[in-house]
Design an enzyme around this catalytic site. Structure first.
Site, PDB file in Angstrom:
ATOM      1  N   THR A 125      19.609  49.007  64.472  1.00 21.89           N
ATOM      2  CA  THR A 125      20.577  47.899  64.058  1.00 21.89           C
ATOM      3  C   THR A 125      21.945  48.545  63.596  1.00 21.89           C
ATOM      4  O   THR A 125      22.040  49.702  63.018  1.00 21.89           O
ATOM      5  CB  THR A 125      19.997  47.148  63.045  1.00 21.89           C
ATOM      6  OG1 THR A 125      20.976  46.146  62.337  1.00 21.89           O
ATOM      7  CG2 THR A 125      19.333  48.063  61.740  1.00 21.89           C
ATOM      8  N   ASP A 126      23.133  47.817  63.851  1.00 21.17           N
ATOM      9  CA  ASP A 126      24.382  48.272  63.137  1.00 21.17           C
ATOM     10  C   ASP A 126      24.442  48.153  61.407  1.00 21.17           C
ATOM     11  O   ASP A 126      25.253  48.823  61.140  1.00 21.17           O
ATOM     12  CB  ASP A 126      25.622  47.488  63.592  1.00 21.17           C
ATOM     13  CG  ASP A 126      25.529  46.050  63.490  1.00 21.17           C
ATOM     14  OD1 ASP A 126      24.428  45.587  62.855  1.00 21.17           O
ATOM     15  OD2 ASP A 126      26.439  45.108  63.860  1.00 21.17           O
ATOM     16  N   GLU A 127      23.489  47.512  61.142  1.00 18.46           N
ATOM     17  CA  GLU A 127      23.320  47.336  59.487  1.00 18.46           C
ATOM     18  C   GLU A 127      23.034  48.869  58.901  1.00 18.46           C
ATOM     19  O   GLU A 127      23.450  48.839  57.937  1.00 18.46           O
ATOM     20  CB  GLU A 127      22.255  46.504  58.986  1.00 18.46           C
ATOM     21  CG  GLU A 127      22.377  45.044  59.638  1.00 18.46           C
ATOM     22  CD  GLU A 127      21.600  43.783  58.832  1.00 18.46           C
ATOM     23  OE1 GLU A 127      21.091  44.268  57.774  1.00 18.46           O
ATOM     24  OE2 GLU A 127      21.826  42.802  59.319  1.00 18.46           O
ATOM     25  N   TYR A 178      16.157  46.328  54.104  1.00 17.11           N
ATOM     26  CA  TYR A 178      15.898  46.318  55.783  1.00 17.11           C
ATOM     27  C   TYR A 178      16.530  47.304  56.166  1.00 17.11           C
ATOM     28  O   TYR A 178      16.091  48.268  57.113  1.00 17.11           O
ATOM     29  CB  TYR A 178      16.483  44.784  56.302  1.00 17.11           C
ATOM     30  CG  TYR A 178      16.512  45.081  57.822  1.00 17.11           C
ATOM     31  CD1 TYR A 178      15.418  45.118  58.386  1.00 17.11           C
ATOM     32  CD2 TYR A 178      17.575  44.761  58.276  1.00 17.11           C
ATOM     33  CE1 TYR A 178      15.447  45.136  60.005  1.00 17.11           C
ATOM     34  CE2 TYR A 178      17.980  44.830  59.668  1.00 17.11           C
ATOM     35  CZ  TYR A 178      16.858  44.974  60.512  1.00 17.11           C
ATOM     36  OH  TYR A 178      17.302  45.012  61.869  1.00 17.11           O
ATOM     37  N   LYS A 206      15.483  50.871  58.358  1.00 19.25           N
ATOM     38  CA  LYS A 206      16.021  51.104  59.789  1.00 19.25           C
ATOM     39  C   LYS A 206      16.921  52.544  59.782  1.00 19.25           C
ATOM     40  O   LYS A 206      16.591  53.236  60.786  1.00 19.25           O
ATOM     41  CB  LYS A 206      16.769  50.065  60.343  1.00 19.25           C
ATOM     42  CG  LYS A 206      16.077  48.628  60.550  1.00 19.25           C
ATOM     43  CD  LYS A 206      14.801  48.918  61.819  1.00 19.25           C
ATOM     44  CE  LYS A 206      15.542  49.047  63.005  1.00 19.25           C
ATOM     45  NZ  LYS A 206      14.260  48.870  64.185  1.00 19.25           N
TER      46      LYS A 206
HETATM   47  P1  NAD Z   1      11.348  39.824  65.554  1.00 19.10           P
HETATM   48  O1  NAD Z   1      11.075  39.805  63.666  1.00 19.10           O
HETATM   49  O2  NAD Z   1      11.850  38.516  66.175  1.00 19.10           O
HETATM   50  O3  NAD Z   1      10.335  40.394  66.144  1.00 19.10           O
HETATM   51  C1  NAD Z   1       9.623  41.450  65.547  1.00 19.10           C
HETATM   52  C2  NAD Z   1       8.075  41.719  66.473  1.00 19.10           C
HETATM   53  O4  NAD Z   1       7.526  42.863  65.806  1.00 19.10           O
HETATM   54  C3  NAD Z   1       7.261  40.663  66.192  1.00 19.10           C
HETATM   55  O5  NAD Z   1       6.754  40.262  67.496  1.00 19.10           O
HETATM   56  C4  NAD Z   1       6.244  40.854  65.210  1.00 19.10           C
HETATM   57  O6  NAD Z   1       4.921  40.583  65.475  1.00 19.10           O
HETATM   58  C5  NAD Z   1       6.154  42.658  65.621  1.00 19.10           C
HETATM   59  N1  NAD Z   1       5.567  43.284  64.347  1.00 19.10           N
HETATM   60  C6  NAD Z   1       5.933  43.387  63.035  1.00 19.10           C
HETATM   61  N2  NAD Z   1       5.198  44.081  62.453  1.00 19.10           N
HETATM   62  C7  NAD Z   1       4.656  44.803  63.327  1.00 19.10           C
HETATM   63  C8  NAD Z   1       3.636  46.076  63.064  1.00 19.10           C
HETATM   64  N3  NAD Z   1       3.360  46.570  61.870  1.00 19.10           N
HETATM   65  N4  NAD Z   1       2.827  46.416  64.364  1.00 19.10           N
HETATM   66  C9  NAD Z   1       3.078  45.908  65.512  1.00 19.10           C
HETATM   67  N5  NAD Z   1       4.087  44.671  65.838  1.00 19.10           N
HETATM   68  C10 NAD Z   1       4.828  44.251  64.680  1.00 19.10           C
HETATM   69  O7  NAD Z   1      12.443  40.846  65.696  1.00 19.10           O
HETATM   70  P2  NAD Z   1      13.843  41.055  66.557  1.00 19.10           P
HETATM   71  O8  NAD Z   1      14.961  40.118  65.874  1.00 19.10           O
HETATM   72  O9  NAD Z   1      13.546  40.680  68.017  1.00 19.10           O
HETATM   73  O10 NAD Z   1      14.164  42.372  66.392  1.00 19.10           O
HETATM   74  C11 NAD Z   1      13.515  43.536  67.138  1.00 19.10           C
HETATM   75  C12 NAD Z   1      14.011  44.768  66.943  1.00 19.10           C
HETATM   76  O11 NAD Z   1      15.369  44.894  67.138  1.00 19.10           O
HETATM   77  C13 NAD Z   1      13.874  45.324  65.440  1.00 19.10           C
HETATM   78  O12 NAD Z   1      13.789  46.681  65.544  1.00 19.10           O
HETATM   79  C14 NAD Z   1      15.296  44.979  64.745  1.00 19.10           C
HETATM   80  O13 NAD Z   1      15.568  46.045  63.845  1.00 19.10           O
HETATM   81  C15 NAD Z   1      16.251  45.364  66.088  1.00 19.10           C
HETATM   82  N6  NAD Z   1      17.526  44.424  65.900  1.00 19.10           N
HETATM   83  C16 NAD Z   1      17.450  43.142  65.702  1.00 19.10           C
HETATM   84  C17 NAD Z   1      18.776  42.481  65.814  1.00 19.10           C
HETATM   85  C18 NAD Z   1      18.848  40.909  65.768  1.00 19.10           C
HETATM   86  O14 NAD Z   1      19.999  40.579  65.649  1.00 19.10           O
HETATM   87  N7  NAD Z   1      17.611  40.459  65.816  1.00 19.10           N
HETATM   88  C19 NAD Z   1      19.872  43.274  66.108  1.00 19.10           C
HETATM   89  C20 NAD Z   1      19.894  44.679  66.257  1.00 19.10           C
HETATM   90  C21 NAD Z   1      18.673  45.053  65.983  1.00 19.10           C
HETATM   91  O1  DAU Z   2      23.435  43.027  62.681  1.00 17.30           O
HETATM   92  C1  DAU Z   2      22.209  43.213  63.153  1.00 17.30           C
HETATM   93  C2  DAU Z   2      21.169  42.488  62.210  1.00 17.30           C
HETATM   94  O2  DAU Z   2      21.452  41.132  62.269  1.00 17.30           O
HETATM   95  C3  DAU Z   2      19.629  42.710  62.649  1.00 17.30           C
HETATM   96  O3  DAU Z   2      19.539  43.957  62.393  1.00 17.30           O
HETATM   97  C4  DAU Z   2      18.728  42.046  61.695  1.00 17.30           C
HETATM   98  O4  DAU Z   2      17.295  42.144  62.126  1.00 17.30           O
HETATM   99  C5  DAU Z   2      19.119  40.265  61.907  1.00 17.30           C
HETATM  100  O5  DAU Z   2      18.110  39.605  60.900  1.00 17.30           O
HETATM  101  C6  DAU Z   2      20.525  40.112  61.731  1.00 17.30           C
HETATM  102  O6  DAU Z   2      20.925  40.524  60.100  1.00 17.30           O
HETATM  103  P1  DAU Z   2      21.852  39.513  59.261  1.00 17.30           P
HETATM  104  O7  DAU Z   2      21.528  39.497  58.060  1.00 17.30           O
HETATM  105  O8  DAU Z   2      23.272  39.627  59.695  1.00 17.30           O
HETATM  106  O9  DAU Z   2      21.373  38.033  59.988  1.00 17.30           O
HETATM  107  P2  DAU Z   2      21.070  36.643  59.303  1.00 17.30           P
HETATM  108  O10 DAU Z   2      20.727  35.447  60.465  1.00 17.30           O
HETATM  109  O11 DAU Z   2      20.036  36.758  58.317  1.00 17.30           O
HETATM  110  O12 DAU Z   2      22.553  36.414  58.504  1.00 17.30           O
HETATM  111  C7  DAU Z   2      23.665  36.299  59.310  1.00 17.30           C
HETATM  112  C8  DAU Z   2      24.910  35.704  58.302  1.00 17.30           C
HETATM  113  O13 DAU Z   2      24.608  34.608  57.775  1.00 17.30           O
HETATM  114  C9  DAU Z   2      24.848  36.992  57.010  1.00 17.30           C
HETATM  115  O14 DAU Z   2      26.082  37.014  56.552  1.00 17.30           O
HETATM  116  C10 DAU Z   2      24.111  35.948  55.867  1.00 17.30           C
HETATM  117  C11 DAU Z   2      24.498  34.615  56.362  1.00 17.30           C
HETATM  118  N1  DAU Z   2      23.589  33.401  56.100  1.00 17.30           N
HETATM  119  C12 DAU Z   2      22.089  33.668  56.485  1.00 17.30           C
HETATM  120  C13 DAU Z   2      21.147  32.692  56.330  1.00 17.30           C
HETATM  121  C14 DAU Z   2      19.760  32.850  57.065  1.00 17.30           C
HETATM  122  C15 DAU Z   2      23.756  32.390  55.158  1.00 17.30           C
HETATM  123  O15 DAU Z   2      25.085  32.143  55.205  1.00 17.30           O
HETATM  124  N2  DAU Z   2      22.869  31.438  55.036  1.00 17.30           N
HETATM  125  C16 DAU Z   2      21.507  31.700  55.823  1.00 17.30           C
HETATM  126  O16 DAU Z   2      20.756  30.639  55.573  1.00 17.30           O
END
Ligand code: NAD
Ligand code: DAU
Length: 353
Positions: free
Chosen positions: A135-137, A160, A164
């Site tokens: 992630t970019d975080e 988180y 990562k």
């Molecule tokens: P998600 O939470 O939707 O899915 C995570 C999956 O991992 C689920 O299916 C869960 O059952 C599985 N999982 C969790 N713990 C586990 C374990 N101990 N063993 C096996 N499986 C397990 O997540 P996502 O949003 O699809 O993110 C996927 C990946 O991409 C993550 O590594 C996250 O850090 C990264 N990522 C997400 C975003 C985003 O915006 N969602 C952006 C950048 C990177």
């Molecule tokens: O940047 C990549 C990341 O983006 C991923 O690595 C993470 O897995 C993914 O969850 C996401 O993280 P964020 O914290 O940016 O996503 P989230 O949807 O939780 O929040 C997006 C923005 O909105 C953040 O500034 C917090 C704000 N927010 C979020 C929620 C859930 C609110 O204001 N209200 C809310 O209820």
């Protein structure tokens, strides 16, 4: 199948949001690959996300936890994977604030287990490749200007992102110390079908449908760079097949939005789709206590993946949001199902004034 090399590929976290799009892409596009989806099916994993591919002959699902060393070692021993694409993770920042240890276990320990098993395989397979999805975080926060590049220093601010960042460092260290062939990518915020409705966009869509408050953290002036999930899956495909080993690639949408502006846009689009009066849904916006350690702004310089691999996002935000909202309208049962289990409305437990 013509011309495709046969490979055994392990995708972890394939029942989750991004993982399900990656699994679908690989199963349908690479018919000569055998795709193994390893997922623990936590609250965020759902096999309904993969209904359309579950009977494909080149697809297998394995329920298992990446923190289980014996299971992981036996699995690698049995299938002798040619590649691993590791997405399984605890992924929600708010949950990491209340339960950091789960993030250490899955994101750090689970990753190291996969790295150890990968090393064993890599010894006898010159083609083996470990691909770490991150992630970019990990870079922390930007001010009002600037972009994250692959050379930005790591500066994680939430449990988180710290977990990562730690896993990214382990991957790199395994490359340097043991010669593990790896690639890493760090992506910005994804949105699209199948995202668990705890993340901003699906949470707000769900709440608008049910006329529930839209909790905007702090003043709403936090900025995220949004990317449609299928564009991320395409980037993952490219990096896996063509990314230079030992390198990191940043992936982003070039699509920055302040949370408050995004919330208002969602309300406007959904008023039209739901036949509501203009401005009706916007009344649901509620400013609540801020997320602790809230990063102000993320934005990605994606020029490396664009120049080296020819990737570009193909879905505009307007089109992506439209498709996403329609998907949630058409999949109310999915929404009901995933929110009926271990689901918390985080703003109610933490951020309500
Ligand atoms: P998600 O939470 O939707 O899915 C995570 C999956 O991992 C689920 O299916 C869960 O059952 C599985 N999982 C969790 N713990 C586990 C374990 N101990 N063993 C096996 N499986 C397990 O997540 P996502 O949003 O699809 O993110 C996927 C990946 O991409 C993550 O590594 C996250 O850090 C990264 N990522 C997400 C975003 C985003 O915006 N969602 C952006 C950048 C990177
Ligand atoms: O940047 C990549 C990341 O983006 C991923 O690595 C993470 O897995 C993914 O969850 C996401 O993280 P964020 O914290 O940016 O996503 P989230 O949807 O939780 O929040 C997006 C923005 O909105 C953040 O500034 C917090 C704000 N927010 C979020 C929620 C859930 C609110 O204001 N209200 C809310 O209820």
């Amino acid at each position: 199948m013509g011309g495709q090399v046969q490979k055994n590929i392990l995708i972890t976290g394939g029942a989750g949001f991004i993982g399900s799009h990656v699994v679908r892409r690989f199963v349908t596009k690479y018919r000569a690959y055998r795709i193994y989806n390893l997922d623990a099916l936590t609250y965020a994993g759902n096999l309904e996300n993969l209904k359309d591919v579950e009977n494909q002959p080149n697809y297998s699902f394995i329920k298992g936890d990446i923190t289980d060393v014996d299971m992981i070692n036996a699995l690698f021993d049995r299938h002798k994977f040619d590649g691993v694409i590791h997405l399984a993770a605890e992924s929600h920042v708010d949950r990491s604030i209340t339960d950091p240890l789960s993030f250490v276990k899955t994101n750090v320990l689970g990753t190291v287990n996969l790295l150890n098993a990968s090393l064993e395989i890599a010894k006898n397979n010159q083609q083996f490749k470990y691909y770490h999805i991150s992630t970019d975080e990990v870079y922390g926060t930007l001010g009002n200007t600037g972009l994250f590049s692959e050379n930005s220093p790591y500066n994680p601010n939430s449990p988180y992102s710290a977990s990562k960042a730690s896993s990214d460092h382990f991957v790199r260290a395994y490359g340097e110390t043991y010669g593990l062939p790896y690639v890493i990518s760090n992506c910005s915020n994804n949105y699209g079908p199948n995202q668990f409705p705890e993340k901003l966009i699906p949470l707000f869509i769900n709440n608008i449908i049910h006329n529930k408050p839209l909790p905007v953290y702090g003043d709403g002036n936090y900025t995220r760079d949004w990317l449609y999930v299928k564009d991320h899956a395409e980037a993952i495909d490219l990096v896996f097949h063509s990314g230079k080993l030992g390198e990191t690639f940043n992936i982003g949408g070039g699509n920055e939005w302040k949370n408050i502006d995004l919330a208002k846009m969602l309300c406007r689009i959904m008023d039209v789709k739901l036949g509501r009066q203009e401005g009706q849904s916007e009344q649901l916006i509620t400013f609540v206590k801020d997320r602790p350690g809230h990063d102000l702004r993320y934005a990605i310089d994606a020029s490396k993946i664009e120049n080296e691999l020819g990737w570009r996002p193909s879905v505009t935000f307007q089109e992506g949001l439209d498709r996403t909202i329609d998907w949630y309208f058409e999949n109310r049962e999915w929404l009901e199902h995933v929110t009926s289990g271990d689901y918390k409305d985080y703003y109610k437990t933490q951020y309500q004034e």
